[in-house]
Design a protein around this motif. Structure first.
Motif, PDB file in Angstrom:
ATOM      1  N   GLN A  94       0.836  -1.208   0.000  1.00 57.97           N
ATOM      2  CA  GLN A  94       0.000   0.000   0.000  1.00 57.97           C
ATOM      3  C   GLN A  94       0.873   1.262   0.000  1.00 57.97           C
ATOM      4  O   GLN A  94       0.544   2.262  -0.656  1.00 57.97           O
ATOM      5  CB  GLN A  94      -0.930  -0.001   1.205  1.00 57.97           C
ATOM      6  N   MET A  95       1.992   1.207   0.705  1.00 55.38           N
ATOM      7  CA  MET A  95       2.906   2.352   0.742  1.00 55.38           C
ATOM      8  C   MET A  95       3.443   2.675  -0.645  1.00 55.38           C
ATOM      9  O   MET A  95       3.723   3.846  -0.959  1.00 55.38           O
ATOM     10  CB  MET A  95       4.070   2.071   1.697  1.00 55.38           C
ATOM     11  N   ASP A  96       3.583   1.680  -1.473  1.00 54.79           N
ATOM     12  CA  ASP A  96       4.124   1.897  -2.817  1.00 54.79           C
ATOM     13  C   ASP A  96       3.114   2.519  -3.773  1.00 54.79           C
ATOM     14  O   ASP A  96       3.489   2.960  -4.866  1.00 54.79           O
ATOM     15  CB  ASP A  96       4.613   0.566  -3.400  1.00 54.79           C
ATOM     16  N   THR A  97       1.821   2.537  -3.363  1.00 53.51           N
ATOM     17  CA  THR A  97       0.805   3.094  -4.264  1.00 53.51           C
ATOM     18  C   THR A  97       0.159   4.355  -3.693  1.00 53.51           C
ATOM     19  O   THR A  97       0.148   5.399  -4.340  1.00 53.51           O
ATOM     20  CB  THR A  97      -0.294   2.051  -4.557  1.00 53.51           C
ATOM     21  N   LEU A  98      -0.367   4.283  -2.467  1.00 54.82           N
ATOM     22  CA  LEU A  98      -1.016   5.437  -1.858  1.00 54.82           C
ATOM     23  C   LEU A  98      -0.811   5.363  -0.349  1.00 54.82           C
ATOM     24  O   LEU A  98      -1.429   4.556   0.336  1.00 54.82           O
ATOM     25  CB  LEU A  98      -2.512   5.452  -2.179  1.00 54.82           C
ATOM     26  N   ALA A  99       0.083   6.201   0.174  1.00 58.25           N
ATOM     27  CA  ALA A  99       0.395   6.172   1.597  1.00 58.25           C
ATOM     28  C   ALA A  99      -0.444   7.165   2.396  1.00 58.25           C
ATOM     29  O   ALA A  99      -0.590   7.020   3.615  1.00 58.25           O
ATOM     30  CB  ALA A  99       1.871   6.472   1.826  1.00 58.25           C
ATOM     31  N   PHE A 100      -0.989   8.185   1.728  1.00 54.11           N
ATOM     32  CA  PHE A 100      -1.778   9.197   2.414  1.00 54.11           C
ATOM     33  C   PHE A 100      -2.894   9.675   1.502  1.00 54.11           C
ATOM     34  O   PHE A 100      -2.693   9.826   0.291  1.00 54.11           O
ATOM     35  CB  PHE A 100      -0.898  10.386   2.820  1.00 54.11           C
ATOM     36  N   SER A 101      -4.052   9.898   2.074  1.00 52.22           N
ATOM     37  CA  SER A 101      -5.205  10.367   1.310  1.00 52.22           C
ATOM     38  C   SER A 101      -5.693  11.680   1.915  1.00 52.22           C
ATOM     39  O   SER A 101      -6.199  11.686   3.038  1.00 52.22           O
ATOM     40  CB  SER A 101      -6.323   9.320   1.348  1.00 52.22           C
ATOM     41  N   PRO A 102      -5.536  12.813   1.210  1.00 47.03           N
ATOM     42  CA  PRO A 102      -6.057  14.080   1.736  1.00 47.03           C
ATOM     43  C   PRO A 102      -7.548  13.965   2.030  1.00 47.03           C
ATOM     44  O   PRO A 102      -8.276  13.210   1.382  1.00 47.03           O
ATOM     45  CB  PRO A 102      -5.781  15.074   0.598  1.00 47.03           C
ATOM     46  N   ARG A 103      -7.996  14.761   2.984  1.00 46.12           N
ATOM     47  CA  ARG A 103      -9.307  14.568   3.574  1.00 46.12           C
ATOM     48  C   ARG A 103     -10.466  14.680   2.588  1.00 46.12           C
ATOM     49  O   ARG A 103     -11.478  14.015   2.736  1.00 46.12           O
ATOM     50  CB  ARG A 103      -9.487  15.565   4.714  1.00 46.12           C
ATOM     51  N   ARG A 104     -10.372  15.506   1.574  1.00 46.39           N
ATOM     52  CA  ARG A 104     -11.516  15.665   0.674  1.00 46.39           C
ATOM     53  C   ARG A 104     -11.599  14.578  -0.389  1.00 46.39           C
ATOM     54  O   ARG A 104     -12.455  14.603  -1.265  1.00 46.39           O
ATOM     55  CB  ARG A 104     -11.509  17.046   0.017  1.00 46.39           C
ATOM     56  N   PHE A 105     -10.681  13.592  -0.296  1.00 46.79           N
ATOM     57  CA  PHE A 105     -10.703  12.437  -1.193  1.00 46.79           C
ATOM     58  C   PHE A 105     -10.947  11.170  -0.378  1.00 46.79           C
ATOM     59  O   PHE A 105     -10.722  11.137   0.824  1.00 46.79           O
ATOM     60  CB  PHE A 105      -9.382  12.304  -1.953  1.00 46.79           C
ATOM     61  N   THR A 106     -11.378  10.132  -1.065  1.00 50.16           N
ATOM     62  CA  THR A 106     -11.480   8.832  -0.419  1.00 50.16           C
ATOM     63  C   THR A 106     -10.533   7.873  -1.111  1.00 50.16           C
ATOM     64  O   THR A 106      -9.786   8.248  -2.032  1.00 50.16           O
ATOM     65  CB  THR A 106     -12.925   8.306  -0.446  1.00 50.16           C
ATOM     66  N   ASN A 107     -10.513   6.610  -0.689  1.00 51.87           N
ATOM     67  CA  ASN A 107      -9.630   5.622  -1.299  1.00 51.87           C
ATOM     68  C   ASN A 107     -10.220   4.239  -1.093  1.00 51.87           C
ATOM     69  O   ASN A 107     -11.053   4.025  -0.187  1.00 51.87           O
ATOM     70  CB  ASN A 107      -8.208   5.718  -0.722  1.00 51.87           C
ATOM     71  N   VAL A 108      -9.810   3.296  -1.919  1.00 47.63           N
ATOM     72  CA  VAL A 108     -10.408   1.960  -1.917  1.00 47.63           C
ATOM     73  C   VAL A 108     -10.207   1.225  -0.592  1.00 47.63           C
ATOM     74  O   VAL A 108     -11.169   0.643  -0.059  1.00 47.63           O
ATOM     75  CB  VAL A 108      -9.875   1.131  -3.106  1.00 47.63           C
ATOM     76  N   PRO A 109      -8.990   1.200  -0.002  1.00 47.10           N
ATOM     77  CA  PRO A 109      -8.853   0.473   1.269  1.00 47.10           C
ATOM     78  C   PRO A 109      -9.778   0.997   2.358  1.00 47.10           C
ATOM     79  O   PRO A 109     -10.350   0.212   3.125  1.00 47.10           O
ATOM     80  CB  PRO A 109      -7.383   0.688   1.640  1.00 47.10           C
ATOM     81  N   ALA A 110      -9.953   2.334   2.433  1.00 47.18           N
ATOM     82  CA  ALA A 110     -10.821   2.901   3.463  1.00 47.18           C
ATOM     83  C   ALA A 110     -12.266   2.464   3.259  1.00 47.18           C
ATOM     84  O   ALA A 110     -12.969   2.099   4.223  1.00 47.18           O
ATOM     85  CB  ALA A 110     -10.710   4.425   3.457  1.00 47.18           C
ATOM     86  N   ILE A 111     -12.730   2.491   2.024  1.00 50.74           N
ATOM     87  CA  ILE A 111     -14.104   2.065   1.733  1.00 50.74           C
ATOM     88  C   ILE A 111     -14.288   0.592   2.072  1.00 50.74           C
ATOM     89  O   ILE A 111     -15.272   0.187   2.710  1.00 50.74           O
ATOM     90  CB  ILE A 111     -14.450   2.324   0.256  1.00 50.74           C
ATOM     91  N   GLN A 112     -13.333  -0.232   1.650  1.00 49.49           N
ATOM     92  CA  GLN A 112     -13.438  -1.668   1.901  1.00 49.49           C
ATOM     93  C   GLN A 112     -13.435  -1.981   3.395  1.00 49.49           C
ATOM     94  O   GLN A 112     -14.193  -2.848   3.858  1.00 49.49           O
ATOM     95  CB  GLN A 112     -12.292  -2.396   1.201  1.00 49.49           C
ATOM     96  N   LEU A 113     -12.598  -1.277   4.163  1.00 49.88           N
ATOM     97  CA  LEU A 113     -12.555  -1.531   5.599  1.00 49.88           C
ATOM     98  C   LEU A 113     -13.864  -1.125   6.258  1.00 49.88           C
ATOM     99  O   LEU A 113     -14.392  -1.858   7.106  1.00 49.88           O
ATOM    100  CB  LEU A 113     -11.386  -0.781   6.244  1.00 49.88           C
ATOM    101  N   ALA A 114     -14.393   0.033   5.889  1.00 44.84           N
ATOM    102  CA  ALA A 114     -15.665   0.475   6.458  1.00 44.84           C
ATOM    103  C   ALA A 114     -16.753  -0.568   6.207  1.00 44.84           C
ATOM    104  O   ALA A 114     -17.558  -0.888   7.095  1.00 44.84           O
ATOM    105  CB  ALA A 114     -16.060   1.829   5.883  1.00 44.84           C
ATOM    106  N   GLU A 115     -16.772  -1.120   4.998  1.00 50.86           N
ATOM    107  CA  GLU A 115     -17.762  -2.139   4.665  1.00 50.86           C
ATOM    108  C   GLU A 115     -17.561  -3.410   5.491  1.00 50.86           C
ATOM    109  O   GLU A 115     -18.530  -4.048   5.914  1.00 50.86           O
ATOM    110  CB  GLU A 115     -17.693  -2.461   3.170  1.00 50.86           C
TER     111      GLU A 115
END
Length: 422
Positions: A95-116
């Motif tokens: 994950q660090m090699d692709t997206l290590a930080f997501s600014p607040r006004r954006f979302t990302n796939v791992p966050a969505i998947q974890l919430a689900e």
């Protein structure tokens, strides 16, 4: 005074036993590092002075500057799946090699998947935070929005974090002292401790909560640990079902804090699942980040999605892709390796081993009452086992959930010897 209050929550850092242990086991190089630590960090109860310097960790072990290994049966409850778990670290590195930080006004796939993955039953909405204390703060704010009431009931001796709002609902004086006024409307009641509490009938504690709600008239939330991890207080199903009824009948939101016991420590992903109830708000943390990334979450019911006009969290590291990747990997690891089945098997085994001692536990969360608890701690440290002493006389054991039967027997042999030898 500091040592006196430290006995309520954790180890007594300034005792003679601590000083004697350090004089026998800490070398000159480590002593210099500890002095450097004391010179640069603010001193605080429960973690100052530090007792050793760590340089590594693997599996169930932490490793100090001198190369000594300790089985870690404390771990601040973040190490449910052990340290440096390659299954998890590989996923986080990717994950660090692709997206290590997501600014607040954006979302990302791992966050969505974890919430689900975290949602369950009626708990269908999620917010993430960088730590459990912050998630408790979000829960308190949401409860005010939903109910229009600011008063809360929480339990003496409870711990919900160390910020001003979380210590207000927390019930330990050592966190309140010298702080002045805390959140108004923070009402405390006795915990259902039938071993050392004022009543030996558990339902009297529930009746008293109902009495307070009736007398106060405008309570918005009841905040409680489903199972208190610090000294392992395990309420009955009858107690929690009664409190759920009381909250529902009086328009009080039930907020359950499972920050230290989520991710399977009690034998189910969430402890409340063993009680036949469902909270209105659930708070998770610690082990959620798999011992790698600080990660916490607040879950709530769909009908409470009514705070879009304000920022409940607004944390820089809110939808943290690294924390989400760690949590998703941890959940996958638990499923593939049948961790919950292992925890249930270990519960029966540990109970058998401790049957001649005063003990209580569920899953891999255990407490042993011992008059020589602090002395036993240092005896166990000498034998390569670390754990927490709570309430002055409780050996609190939070072993990694990957601990094998053989490793557990080794640890229990050390503990039993430590508390039985004169």
């Amino acid at each position: 005074m500091e040592a006196e209050f430290s006995a309520k929550e954790g180890d007594i850092n300034l005792s003679e036993n601590r000083q004697q242990w350090m004089s026998r086991h800490i070398d000159a190089a480590t002593t210099e590092l500890l002095k450097a630590d004391a010179q640069v960090f603010l001193h605080q109860s429960l973690s100052t002075p530090c007792m050793d310097v760590l340089t590594g960790a693997a599996g169930i072990y932490i490793i100090n500057q001198q190369g000594k290994k300790y089985m870690d049966f404390h771990g601040n409850s973040v190490h449910q799946l052990g340290y440096q778990n390659k299954y998890i670290t590989d996923r986080v590195k990717a994950q660090m090699d692709t997206l290590a930080f997501s600014p607040r006004r954006f979302t990302n796939v791992p966050a969505i998947q974890l919430a689900e993955r975290l949602t369950t039953g009626a708990l269908s909405r999620v917010l993430f935070a960088p730590g459990g204390t912050s998630a408790i703060g979000m829960a308190l704010k949401l409860a005010r929005v939903v109910t229009g009431k600011y008063k809360t009931i929480s339990l003496y001796d409870s711990f919900h974090g160390a910020s001003l709002d979380s210590i207000s609902v927390g019930g330990e004086y050592q966190f309140h002292q010298d702080m002045g006024p805390l959140l108004p409307g923070s009402i405390h009641v006795p915990p259902p401790d039938i071993h050392r509490g004022i009543w030996k009938d558990e339902m009297m504690y529930a009746d008293y909560i109902e009495y307070v709600i009736e007398k106060e008239g405008d309570i918005g939330a009841l905040v409680a640990e489903t199972i208190r991890s610090t000294d392992v207080i395990i309420p009955s199903k009858a107690y929690w079902k009664r409190l759920r009824e009381i909250c529902s009948e009086n328009g009080v939101l039930l907020i359950l804090d499972e920050i230290p016991i989520c991710m399977g420590r009690t034998g189910t992903l969430y402890a409340f699942q063993q009680y036949g109830i469902e909270p209105d708000i659930l708070v998770l943390g610690k082990g959620l980040g798999a011992g790698l990334i600080p990660m916490a979450a607040m879950l709530c019911k769909e009908e409470y999605n009514k705070a879009a006009h304000l920022s409940l969290g607004h944390y820089t590291h809110e939808k943290n892709p690294l924390g989400a990747a760690a949590a998703l990997a941890a959940l996958d690891y638990m499923e593939e390796h049948k961790i919950l089945d292992h925890v249930k098997e270990m519960e029966a085994h540990i109970a058998t081993r401790l049957e001649r001692f005063k003990h209580r536990g569920k899953g891999m969360l255990w407490a042993i009452e011992a008059g020589n608890a602090e002395q036993a701690l240092y005896r166990c440290l000498e034998q390569g086992l670390s754990f927490k002493v709570s309430s002055g006389r409780v050996l609190s054991l939070y072993p990694p959930l990957i601990t094998t039967r053989e490793e557990m027997d080794q640890a229990l042999d050390i503990i039993i010897t430590a508390i039985t030898e004169p």
